[in-house]
Design a protein around this motif. Structure first.
Motif, PDB file in Angstrom:
ATOM      1  N   VAL A  30       0.844  -1.198   0.000  1.00 58.11           N
ATOM      2  CA  VAL A  30       0.000   0.000   0.000  1.00 58.11           C
ATOM      3  C   VAL A  30       0.876   1.243   0.000  1.00 58.11           C
ATOM      4  N   GLU A  31       0.527   2.200  -0.840  1.00 56.44           N
ATOM      5  CA  GLU A  31       1.183   3.499  -0.821  1.00 56.44           C
ATOM      6  C   GLU A  31       0.387   4.390   0.136  1.00 56.44           C
ATOM      7  N   LEU A  32       0.930   4.591   1.309  1.00 57.95           N
ATOM      8  CA  LEU A  32       0.265   5.350   2.360  1.00 57.95           C
ATOM      9  C   LEU A  32       0.773   6.781   2.355  1.00 57.95           C
ATOM     10  N   GLU A  33      -0.146   7.736   2.213  1.00 60.19           N
ATOM     11  CA  GLU A  33       0.212   9.148   2.199  1.00 60.19           C
ATOM     12  C   GLU A  33      -0.467   9.851   3.382  1.00 60.19           C
ATOM     13  N   ALA A 203       3.280  10.399 -16.073  1.00 61.78           N
ATOM     14  CA  ALA A 203       2.512  11.609 -16.380  1.00 61.78           C
ATOM     15  C   ALA A 203       1.571  11.954 -15.233  1.00 61.78           C
ATOM     16  N   TYR A 204       2.138  12.513 -14.188  1.00 64.90           N
ATOM     17  CA  TYR A 204       1.340  12.909 -13.025  1.00 64.90           C
ATOM     18  C   TYR A 204       0.594  14.195 -13.353  1.00 64.90           C
ATOM     19  N   GLU A 205      -0.732  14.137 -13.313  1.00 63.36           N
ATOM     20  CA  GLU A 205      -1.569  15.198 -13.877  1.00 63.36           C
ATOM     21  C   GLU A 205      -1.351  16.564 -13.238  1.00 63.36           C
ATOM     22  N   LYS A 206      -1.060  16.599 -11.941  1.00 62.16           N
ATOM     23  CA  LYS A 206      -0.951  17.885 -11.249  1.00 62.16           C
ATOM     24  C   LYS A 206       0.460  18.458 -11.245  1.00 62.16           C
ATOM     25  N   ALA A 207       1.420  17.742 -11.813  1.00 57.95           N
ATOM     26  CA  ALA A 207       2.806  18.217 -11.792  1.00 57.95           C
ATOM     27  C   ALA A 207       2.951  19.504 -12.612  1.00 57.95           C
ATOM     28  N   CYS A 272      -5.387   4.649  -9.178  1.00 60.92           N
ATOM     29  CA  CYS A 272      -4.042   4.636  -8.615  1.00 60.92           C
ATOM     30  C   CYS A 272      -3.684   6.069  -8.230  1.00 60.92           C
ATOM     31  N   TYR A 273      -2.515   6.271  -7.632  1.00 60.55           N
ATOM     32  CA  TYR A 273      -2.184   7.609  -7.142  1.00 60.55           C
ATOM     33  C   TYR A 273      -1.812   8.577  -8.258  1.00 60.55           C
ATOM     34  N   LEU A 274      -1.686   8.078  -9.492  1.00 62.23           N
ATOM     35  CA  LEU A 274      -1.364   8.960 -10.611  1.00 62.23           C
ATOM     36  C   LEU A 274      -2.596   9.582 -11.248  1.00 62.23           C
ATOM     37  N   MET A 275      -3.765   8.996 -10.981  1.00 63.63           N
ATOM     38  CA  MET A 275      -5.015   9.476 -11.573  1.00 63.63           C
ATOM     39  C   MET A 275      -6.038   9.689 -10.471  1.00 63.63           C
ATOM     40  N   ASN A 276      -6.884  10.662 -10.668  1.00 65.90           N
ATOM     41  CA  ASN A 276      -7.863  10.998  -9.640  1.00 65.90           C
ATOM     42  C   ASN A 276      -9.273  10.802 -10.180  1.00 65.90           C
TER      43      ASN A 276
END
Length: 334
Positions: A30-33, A203-207, A272-276
């Motif tokens: 798990v990617e925990l943020e 391609a992280y959308e918010k970068a 996933c954490y790359l898409m919202n």
């Protein structure tokens, strides 16, 4: 360096248990943020683009640990933001380690010397320091002069104190195969980190910087040339052989983002954490209500250039454990 026998056995038993129970979708890690705030403003990251009210929030310990308990994943990668800015990050780590979860704390390491006394070396705990090139390249990537020196000094300090230290390096379309070779040679042979992880820039959308992400063809060309000459076997890479095959274009996989889900202040993020595409409260709801078949290259345009570990490393691991030949190969390669 091979993954420790204890950890290999634990993960193998976990995967076997899921198969015996007939579970089709389950979390491997798990990617925990627990926060989005950071002490850096890297142009390739979009986490600090959240409103100030969100950046001030910190996930309670009980919520963080509860999410991992609920989904049952054997491994946790704690990211952010910068986790060391969380005032109770040491308690989150302590509780997860007490539950025998393998914890990887991802950090830019600039705050590590200030907080390292709060942590205890353990077979279940590793620091993961972001190193995105040698000094000039890394300092540009993190937009901070001295960032590279600070990170390397912190790695050396942590190793002196008996901690396991891994690194994670992201490569962009401005990198060459020689860039990859130089930084991994440095980390492997001079700094002597325990293991290294690598990733094509996704391609992280918010970068803020959208111009330097790698496409699929570029990724394959980059890593095929970097891996040439036996480097893959020489470097202590913390990836399955099949995932490395995937990076250099020797084989292709379907995306299985449910294998490395992301849990943050907003809940479980889909896909996933790359898409919202929204958040849900439980991992069960994430798995059962997400239309996984609509994601992946050739299905969703946002996925067309993605070769990120969160979607494809789980596929490679499952393919490895489903094949005796690939399992033996993985054992030989550590």
């Amino acid at each position: 360096m091979a993954i420790p026998v204890r950890q290999s056995a634990r993960i193998g038993a976990y995967l076997f248990k899921q198969r015996i129970k007939g579970v089709k979708k389950f979390p491997l890690i798990v990617e925990l943020e627990p926060l989005f705030a950071c002490n850096l403003a890297c142009p390739g990251c979009g986490k600090i683009q959240h409103p100030a009210s969100i950046l001030k929030q910190r996930m309670p310990v009980e919520q963080a640990v509860g999410a991992i308990e609920e989904c049952g994943a054997p491994m946790v990668s704690i990211a952010g933001g910068e986790p060391l800015m969380h005032p109770q990050i040491d308690e989150i780590v302590r509780q997860l380690v007490a539950r025998k979860k393998y914890v990887y704390l991802c950090t830019n390491a600039l705050l590590l010397p200030k907080h390292i006394h709060k942590f205890t070396p353990s077979p279940y705990f590793s620091w993961v320091v972001h190193i995105d090139g040698l000094e000039k390249r890394h300092d540009e990537a993190v937009d901070k002069p001295g960032g590279f020196k600070g990170a390397i000094d912190a790695i050396k300090l942590a190793k002196e104190k008996g901690f396991k230290v891994n690194t994670n390096s992201t490569f962009f379309n401005t990198d060459t195969p020689q860039n990859v070779i130089d930084v991994l040679d440095f980390l492997n042979d001079e700094v002597k980190v325990d293991q290294m992880m690598i990733s094509p820039a996704y391609a992280y959308e918010k970068a803020p910087d959208q111009d330097h992400f790698l496409g699929v063809t570029q990724t394959r060309e980059l890593f095929k040339k970097a891996f040439d000459g036996g480097n893959r076997k020489r470097w202590r890479l913390n990836h399955s052989p099949l995932f490395l095959d995937f990076l250099e274009g020797k084989m292709d996989f379907e995306c299985t983002a449910w294998g490395i889900p992301s849990y943050s202040l907003f809940g479980w993020q889909r896909p996933c954490y790359l898409m919202n595409d929204g958040y849900v409260e439980s991992y069960k709801e994430l798995v059962e209500t997400t239309d996984w078949d609509k994601y992946g290259r050739g299905k969703d345009p946002r996925c067309d250039n993605c070769m990120a570990h969160c979607g494809y490393e789980p596929t490679a691991v499952l393919a490895t454990t489903s094949s005796l030949k690939q399992s033996l190969r993985a054992l030989r390669n550590g």
